[in-house]
Design a protein around this motif. Structure first.
Motif, PDB file in Angstrom:
ATOM      1  N   SER A  93     -14.384  25.000  -9.707  1.00 19.14           N
ATOM      2  CA  SER A  93     -15.555  25.403  -8.943  1.00 19.14           C
ATOM      3  C   SER A  93     -15.324  25.284  -7.446  1.00 19.14           C
ATOM      4  O   SER A  93     -16.158  25.721  -6.664  1.00 19.14           O
ATOM      5  N   LEU A  94     -14.195  24.708  -7.010  1.00 17.08           N
ATOM      6  CA  LEU A  94     -13.940  24.595  -5.578  1.00 17.08           C
ATOM      7  C   LEU A  94     -13.519  25.901  -4.910  1.00 17.08           C
ATOM      8  O   LEU A  94     -13.952  26.159  -3.782  1.00 17.08           O
TER       9      LEU A  94
ATOM     10  N   ILE B 232      -5.949  11.230 -17.328  1.00 22.15           N
ATOM     11  CA  ILE B 232      -7.324  10.752 -17.387  1.00 22.15           C
ATOM     12  C   ILE B 232      -7.968  11.254 -18.677  1.00 22.15           C
ATOM     13  O   ILE B 232      -7.585  12.296 -19.194  1.00 22.15           O
ATOM     14  N   PRO B 233      -8.925  10.516 -19.187  1.00 27.75           N
ATOM     15  CA  PRO B 233      -9.509  10.922 -20.468  1.00 27.75           C
ATOM     16  C   PRO B 233     -10.402  12.143 -20.397  1.00 27.75           C
ATOM     17  O   PRO B 233     -10.850  12.610 -21.435  1.00 27.75           O
ATOM     18  N   VAL B 234     -10.683  12.674 -19.209  1.00 29.01           N
ATOM     19  CA  VAL B 234     -11.553  13.844 -19.136  1.00 29.01           C
ATOM     20  C   VAL B 234     -10.850  14.968 -18.405  1.00 29.01           C
ATOM     21  O   VAL B 234     -11.444  15.653 -17.585  1.00 29.01           O
TER      22      VAL B 234
ATOM     23  N   GLY C  63       0.800  -1.212   0.000  1.00 26.89           N
ATOM     24  CA  GLY C  63       0.000   0.000   0.000  1.00 26.89           C
ATOM     25  C   GLY C  63       0.832   1.262   0.000  1.00 26.89           C
ATOM     26  O   GLY C  63       0.419   2.295  -0.491  1.00 26.89           O
TER      27      GLY C  63
ATOM     28  N   ILE D 117     -14.830  26.789  10.383  1.00 25.93           N
ATOM     29  CA  ILE D 117     -14.912  27.110   8.968  1.00 25.93           C
ATOM     30  C   ILE D 117     -13.809  28.082   8.589  1.00 25.93           C
ATOM     31  O   ILE D 117     -13.249  28.005   7.498  1.00 25.93           O
TER      32      ILE D 117
ATOM     33  N   LEU E 138     -12.325  22.074 -15.074  1.00 27.04           N
ATOM     34  CA  LEU E 138     -13.525  22.853 -14.762  1.00 27.04           C
ATOM     35  C   LEU E 138     -14.096  22.472 -13.414  1.00 27.04           C
ATOM     36  O   LEU E 138     -14.599  23.318 -12.672  1.00 27.04           O
ATOM     37  N   ALA E 139     -14.012  21.174 -13.077  1.00 26.69           N
ATOM     38  CA  ALA E 139     -14.529  20.741 -11.779  1.00 26.69           C
ATOM     39  C   ALA E 139     -13.711  21.360 -10.654  1.00 26.69           C
ATOM     40  O   ALA E 139     -14.258  21.845  -9.665  1.00 26.69           O
TER      41      ALA E 139
ATOM     42  N   MET F  46     -11.070  15.043 -24.827  1.00 25.94           N
ATOM     43  CA  MET F  46     -11.122  15.920 -23.667  1.00 25.94           C
ATOM     44  C   MET F  46      -9.893  15.765 -22.798  1.00 25.94           C
ATOM     45  O   MET F  46      -9.799  16.404 -21.766  1.00 25.94           O
TER      46      MET F  46
ATOM     47  N   TYR G   6       1.558   3.609  -3.074  1.00 26.47           N
ATOM     48  CA  TYR G   6       0.593   4.631  -3.503  1.00 26.47           C
ATOM     49  C   TYR G   6       0.882   5.955  -2.833  1.00 26.47           C
ATOM     50  O   TYR G   6       0.839   7.014  -3.446  1.00 26.47           O
TER      51      TYR G   6
ATOM     52  N   MET H  31     -12.545  18.425 -18.227  1.00 24.79           N
ATOM     53  CA  MET H  31     -13.624  18.574 -17.262  1.00 24.79           C
ATOM     54  C   MET H  31     -13.083  18.586 -15.840  1.00 24.79           C
ATOM     55  O   MET H  31     -13.666  19.204 -14.950  1.00 24.79           O
ATOM     56  N   TYR H  32     -11.969  17.879 -15.643  1.00 21.52           N
ATOM     57  CA  TYR H  32     -11.343  17.908 -14.316  1.00 21.52           C
ATOM     58  C   TYR H  32     -10.947  19.332 -13.966  1.00 21.52           C
ATOM     59  O   TYR H  32     -11.168  19.790 -12.843  1.00 21.52           O
TER      60      TYR H  32
ATOM     61  N   VAL I 199     -14.586  28.714  -5.388  1.00 22.86           N
ATOM     62  CA  VAL I 199     -15.794  29.505  -5.176  1.00 22.86           C
ATOM     63  C   VAL I 199     -16.374  29.191  -3.804  1.00 22.86           C
ATOM     64  O   VAL I 199     -16.715  30.088  -3.027  1.00 22.86           O
ATOM     65  N   ILE I 200     -16.456  27.902  -3.495  1.00 22.00           N
ATOM     66  CA  ILE I 200     -16.973  27.489  -2.185  1.00 22.00           C
ATOM     67  C   ILE I 200     -16.046  27.998  -1.087  1.00 22.00           C
ATOM     68  O   ILE I 200     -16.503  28.468  -0.045  1.00 22.00           O
TER      69      ILE I 200
END
Lengths: 170, 369, 422
Positions: free
Chosen positions: C153-154, C141-143, C34, C111, C149-150, C203, C37, C146-147, C156-157
């Motif tokens: 958006s963090l 990764i194949p996307v 393990g 917070i 863009l994902a 992508m 990793y 989009m990763y 912002v939070i």
């Protein structure tokens, strides 16, 4: 997907997601509940990755974490007194009954289901998804877009004051 | 539908400490959502009771006081005060003194507008770049002031009856070297700001002052001229030999913040023209008339006004025959220009209020004295 | 004498993935299952973040930016601390570390503590998918598009959490304004990147670089509209001028970061720069050709090419910051929804048609240059058409005042037709 890393990831994600879901229910402050919900969404996205649905995982983060959580946060902030203590309610007993009965139904269904393993892994790449959305499932796709447009137009109509009725081009 | 969604107004403070260079000055703004519904100004943080202190000093000793009211245009202040005293005492200034006064006043206008235009651009958010460019030229003007009078900011150069010292030998060369660079910087500022789409969008139709409002509130200076009213004391009521020089008055179109900015830039160009003309025909002769140290003008009153970079700066002096004035009052252009602040900002947003404040170009030392 | 093709030896530094692979293979024999990793993740973090991003953030983001902005403002930047001011970012970091991080009593401590962490994580995570070379990408990764863009958006939070936890009405309203602006600029950003994905057919970022390498081209020459939309959208996401109301709000109203001091604020500031570097690296990959340079990547190490392209894009950020004034929030929002979104949609339509023409007729790859020419003409056309729609006429908008000779009285404006000078 198999492998040592996958198993570790599955268990870590499960613990994280379930604990955060518990936090959503149990936190007294509504904003804390929403933040736990964001962790739940990220955990679910992790599960999608484990199932080789990479497009769905990223879409989950973009839509749920990026847009829907922000929507919920805005709604809480703009509603007066929405953050008051969440734990006092008279609906505790009916809620517990409902929860137990739902859990019983789910366990029954899970126990009785026929969990077969498919021979080949279904391909969930974005290309396959896109082509099937626009060929086989085109009607629900178009209906969903009409619904979203209606929501957009409706929200703008709701907040327009009469003084904005004159054209405001640029 | 709009009555269902209620917003509650809340009161906010702008100041007394500003990140922008306007000085200690406070505005209490009542905001309803995005729009400002009320703006109340609280002044007096910089009051130093100059007018009272001036009653105990002689007329010549009061000249440094006038430096410190509008600290960004000290030469103009000195000029106005000396004109008022000369009016009281019926003195005349030799032509060389008048020409030197004009040169100094116009150089001071250039320096003050450099600062005002730069600070205004800073208020719209242009991140100090125009401030730095304009201030680089202002530093050169201040070096020239230091060469002539010994101080950069509070020059104390004019005296009753003329100016304090004769011009130094390198003065004309320094000024002639400075003017082309200043022209280039004004052209840079024109291109970077006045023709910049973002700046136009930010400053057009913001803080509009209609000509009726401007005349009614007795605004003067670029605020009045930005609204389209052609009134400049240098043309309307000339003093110190301004009638000899050929220059034009810029006036704006609508009275918004953008107009005032372009009017200031154009005034800088006209000032360069005046300085060149004055340098070209600088007459010889004495630079001031002889005035006794404890000057006692005959009793009476006099009001003299000049066109300072901010507007009409007036000095009202009442004399009772003694060496100190009986009453000494300054008409501050910044205070009177600021009186329409509420009408300018009500209905806009807070960012617009900051832009409006920058476009008035106030100096708090003058408001509070 | 000098082998041109990249080899598999660990000392061949043109492909740093060799080193990485050799270390991991060596460790795999020694350590239990393990732990490899964990070591992989750690090595990736060290390689991408500590070796590349952290020094870039300090020396290009803090020092380079301040010096460049200083030169643009006709002054020198920091030049006191150390030779040529090179120790300035270290001095800044040390100062922030030794400052007391105050927490107001009525603020939400948990917070407030979590928000900087949530802000740091996306800045580091972006670099996991960015290809520095043909085999030097941590997670192919194949996307990956989009990763990105994902991940974007963090923050912002995180900004919202920072503003809310301060328990200060002004910072909350400031934070909400920032969040509204960020999510409304995400939409044209997604559409702009979507058109890039449509044209290249993939992508994954490594796939895009390889696509740009095969037809030798740079995506910016083929899709200038997408690049413009990306640049403006990402400037707004990063809260950089001309869209930096996050910092401007603190001129009068307390910004969302008021209650943050010390290293907590330092984290926000530093990760702002790191996130900007990530967005620049992303743009360098998608629009400027990534690690490929029309065939020169066999001589020059590809990671060097890539790093230089990233810094070139970051210079664009610095340049606009030094020059442009900032826009008001309502102007920003109307610009995004009324201009950027229709333009991005229109671009998507055109690109989809072009892609259809390309693939269904099996045309050669060089046809993309023709598409590029069409796109450039379209971009110019859009500007003209939009200006006609909004009646933008420079002749009717005087930028210099009127000049009169005599004084006295109001001179009404007569500008021919139109009347108003706007």
């Amino acid at each position: 997907m198999t492998g040592f890393g996958v198993s570790v990831a599955f268990w870590v994600l499960s613990v994280l997601t379930l604990a955060s879901a518990g936090g959503v229910m149990a936190s007294r402050n509504l904003i804390h509940a929403v933040l736990f919900l964001i962790v739940v969404f990220l955990g679910v996205s992790g599960f999608f990755v484990l199932l080789s649905a990479d497009f769905l995982a990223m879409a989950q983060v973009i839509i749920y974490v990026g847009a829907i959580s922000v929507l919920i946060l805005f709604a809480i902030v703009l509603t007066p007194r929405a953050e008051r203590d969440n734990s006092e309610t008279v609906m505790v007993l009916p809620a517990i009954f409902l929860g137990i009965s739902l859990m019983a139904i789910m366990l029954f269904v899970l126990y009785d289901a026929n969990w077969s393993v498919t021979a080949t892994e279904p391909s969930l790449s974005a290309a396959v998804l896109g082509s099937s959305l626009l060929s086989v499932w085109v009607l629900p796709f178009e209906l969903a877009s009409v619904l979203l447009t209606a929501a957009l137009v409706g929200s703008i109509m709701l907040v327009r004051s009469p003084s904005d009725e004159e054209g405001d081009l640029a | 539908m709009s009555e269902v969604i209620k917003t509650e107004p809340f009161v906010m403070n702008i100041g007394p400490q500003h990140p922008s260079t306007h000085g200690v000055f406070r505005v209490k703004v009542t905001v309803d959502g995005e729009k400002i519904t009320d703006a109340e100004m609280i002044i007096g943080y910089l009051h130093r009771s100059m007018e009272k202190l001036a009653e105990e000093r002689t007329y010549t000793q009061n000249i440094p006081f006038t430096d410190r009211t509008d600290y960004l245009s000290s030469m103009s202040n000195n000029l106005g005060y000396c004109l008022a005293v000369e009016k009281l005492g019926n003195l005349s200034v030799p032509p060389r003194g008048q020409a030197i006064r004009v040169i100094m006043a116009e150089l001071q206008r250039l320096a003050s507008h450099c600062m005002g235009a730069g600070a205004f651009a800073n208020d719209t958010g242009a991140w100090q770049t125009p401030v730095m460019w304009f201030n680089r030229e202002r530093e050169r003007i201040l070096d020239i002031f230091e060469m002539t009078s010994g101080a950069r900011l509070t020059c104390n150069y004019m005296r009753i009856g003329g100016v304090a010292f004769e011009l130094r030998t390198g003065f004309e060369d320094a000024v002639r070297q400075l003017l082309p660079r200043l022209r280039q910087t004004i052209a840079d500022g024109q291109e970077l700001l006045a023709e910049n789409e973002i700046f136009i969008v930010r400053a057009r139709d913001v803080a509009v002052v209609s000509p009726e409002m401007a005349i009614g509130a007795s605004l003067t200076g670029p605020m009045l001229r930005g609204s389209g009213v052609a009134w400049d004391i240098r043309k309307a009521d000339p003093y110190s030999g301004y009638e000899k020089y050929d220059f034009q008055i810029p006036i704006g179109y609508k009275g918004d913040a953008y107009d005032r900015f372009t009017v200031r830039l154009e005034e800088m160009r006209q000032s360069i023209k005046i300085v060149e003309q004055a340098l070209d025909d600088l007459p010889g002769g004495p630079h001031s008339t002889e005035v006794p140290l404890a000057f006692r003008p005959p009793s009476g009153e006099a009001y003299a006004r000049i066109e300072s970079p901010r507007g009409e700066l007036g000095y009202y002096l009442v004399s009772d025959g003694g060496p100190s004035p009986f009453r000494f009052h300054i008409r501050p252009p910044s205070l009177i220009n600021l009186s329409v602040f509420k009408e300018m900002t009500v209905g806009g947003s807070i960012a617009d209020a900051i832009v409006a404040l920058g476009s008035v170009d106030i100096v708090v030392g003058e408001i509070d004295r | 004498m000098f082998p041109l093709l990249v080899t598999d030896h660990w000392y061949d530094l043109r492909d740093l993935a060799n080193l990485y692979r050799v270390i991991l293979e060596g460790l795999d024999h020694i350590l239990p299952t393990g732990l490899v990793y964990v070591i992989t993740a750690l090595l990736g973090f060290i390689a991408f973040f500590v070796i590349f991003v952290l020094p870039s953030q300090l020396y290009v983001g803090v020092y380079g930016e301040r010096r460049l902005i200083g030169r643009m403002q006709a002054r020198q930047g920091p030049n006191r601390v150390g030779p040529l001011g090179l120790l300035q970012p270290i001095a800044d970091a040390l100062k922030l570390l030794q400052k007391e991080a105050l927490t107001p009593r009525s603020a939400d401590r948990t917070i407030m503590w979590i928000a900087p962490i949530l802000f740091v994580a996306p800045a580091i995570l972006i670099f996991a998918v960015i290809p520095f070379g043909p085999r030097m990408v941590f997670a192919d990764i194949p996307v990956s598009l989009m990763y990105f863009l994902a991940i974007s958006s963090l923050p912002v939070i995180a900004s919202f959490m920072a503003g809310w936890s301060s328990n200060n009405k002004y910072s909350l309203f400031g934070a909400m304004r920032i969040v509204a602006m960020s999510i409304s600029y995400e939409v044209p950003l997604v559409l702009g990147l979507l058109s890039v994905a449509v044209l290249s057919g993939t992508m994954s970022l490594q796939g895009m670089v390889i696509w740009q390498q095969d037809i030798p081209t740079w995506m910016i020459l083929i899709q200038p509209i997408a690049f413009a939309v990306y640049f403006i959208g990402v400037s707004a996401e990063l809260n950089r001028t001309p869209a930096d109301i996050a910092e401007a709000e603190s001129e009068i109203v307390a910004g969302y970061l008021t209650e943050y001091s010390g290293m907590r604020w330092g984290l926000f500031y530093g990760m702002d720069i790191a996130y900007a570097l990530g967005a620049s690296a992303f743009a360098a990959t998608v629009f400027f050709g990534g690690w490929s340079l029309f065939g020169l990547e066999q001589w020059i190490p590809p990671w060097l090419i890539f790093i230089l392209k990233t810094y070139l894009f970051y210079f664009l950020f610095i340049w606009t910051r030094a020059t442009l004034p900032r826009l008001r929030i309502d102007q920003l929002m109307s610009f995004s929804w009324k201009f950027l979104l229709p333009v991005a949609l229109f671009n998507l339509l055109i690109v989809a048609v072009e892609r259809l023409i390309w693939t269904s007729n099996d045309l050669p790859d060089a046809i993309v240059w023709a598409f590029g020419g069409v796109n450039i003409i379209l971009m110019v056309g859009i500007v003209f058409v939009w200006s006609k729609v909004f009646k933008y006429d420079p002749k009717n908008r005087p930028t210099k005042p009127r000049l009169v000779n005599e004084s006295g009285g109001y001179r009404p404006v007569d500008l021919g037709e139109g009347g108003s000078a706007s």
